[in-house]
Design an enzyme around this catalytic site. Structure first.
Site, mmCIF file in Angstrom:
data_model
loop_
_atom_site.group_PDB
_atom_site.id
_atom_site.type_symbol
_atom_site.label_atom_id
_atom_site.label_comp_id
_atom_site.label_asym_id
_atom_site.label_seq_id
_atom_site.Cartn_x
_atom_site.Cartn_y
_atom_site.Cartn_z
ATOM 1 C CD GLU A 1 0.966 -5.235 -1.571
ATOM 2 O OE1 GLU A 1 1.117 -4.449 -0.621
ATOM 3 O OE2 GLU A 1 0.219 -6.241 -1.519
ATOM 4 C CG ASP B 1 4.748 1.766 5.149
ATOM 5 O OD1 ASP B 1 3.696 1.213 4.788
ATOM 6 O OD2 ASP B 1 5.504 2.382 4.374
#
Length: 254
Positions: free
Chosen positions: A50, A61
């Site tokens: 990924e 995030d």
């Protein structure tokens, strides 16, 4: 047609293993070493790799991933850096390749242009962290045309009925997010994760992966029979920040 992502996960499951999906932001830890670490992850047994598309305003995030992504942006990493580099290396990876990021950069790049370039670069899947499934039609048609799977994200608060909507349009694997929050290493997984994984297995006919918070190989034991794959990013980034390499990190997980 079965997605290369699905195939790679199923191959690992056929060996009695949970498929490993390491995440690394493009351009981290620097523009040249990033490509070397991708090659190492591939050789070390990653089923899917990924690749993060750095963005200045992430919503999912955690601090580790955000710092790495912002560093990549400072180095001039953009979508052309990612897609040009992957196109040059097309056919050299055994692992399936997946891009993950946010809608704005992809929309600015142009959905059709982005999907076409992904197909040409050997990218098999895409995750857009801030795009609800209801709005996915704006890019899904373009991705389908170029053989790129749109990976559905399922949260702990996603009801089974809504999961059905994701199952209708999702491909590659179902990504179950283990926490109600941002990415990052956690010592334990919330107890409701197992039930959500069971629900996802019932609803989806593609593999089910768990991500956000996995930091130790021992946690894979908890996932056997529940998840087909495990995604880890912050733990890998921290390992590299501490002077390690993708190779030494992956050795702990095999």
């Amino acid at each position: 047609m079965t997605s290369p992502i699905t195939k790679r996960i199923q191959e690992a499951n056929g060996r009695g293993e949970i498929a490993l999906i390491p995440f690394l932001p493009a351009g981290f830890p620097d523009r040249d070493r990033f490509w070397k670490e991708l090659e190492v992850l591939d050789r070390a047994g990653a089923s899917v790799i990924e690749i993060g598309m750095p963005f200045s305003d992430p919503v999912a995030d955690g601090p580790t991933v955000e710092a790495a992504s912002l560093h990549s942006l400072e180095l001039g990493v953009d979508l052309d850096y990612i897609l040009d580099g992957l196109a040059e290396r097309k056919g050299t990876f055994n692992a399936a390749l997946l891009l993950m990021g946010y809608l704005n950069p992809v929309m600015q790049y142009g959905f059709e242009r982005f999907a076409k370039r992904c197909g040409e670069a050997g990218v098999s899947g895409l995750i857009i962290a801030d795009m609800p499934i209801d709005e996915a039609c704006c890019i899904k048609d373009a991705l389908d045309t170029h053989g790129v799977s749109l990976i559905p994200l399922v949260g702990l608060n996603t009801e089974a009925e809504r999961m059905g909507l994701y199952a209708d349009g999702g491909d590659g694997f179902c990504y179950v997010v283990s926490v109600m929050g941002i990415t990052g290493q956690r010592d334990t997984l919330p107890p409701e994760v197992k039930e959500k994984l069971r629900q996802a297995q019932d609803v989806f006919d593609i593999p089910v992966a768990l991500g956000f918070g996995i930091q130790r190989p021992e946690q894979l034991e908890e996932l056997k029979g529940l998840a087909d794959a495990a995604v880890f990013g912050s733990a890998l980034i921290n390992h590299i920040n501490d002077g390690g390499s993708a190779e030494s990190f992956m050795q702990r997980w095999k």
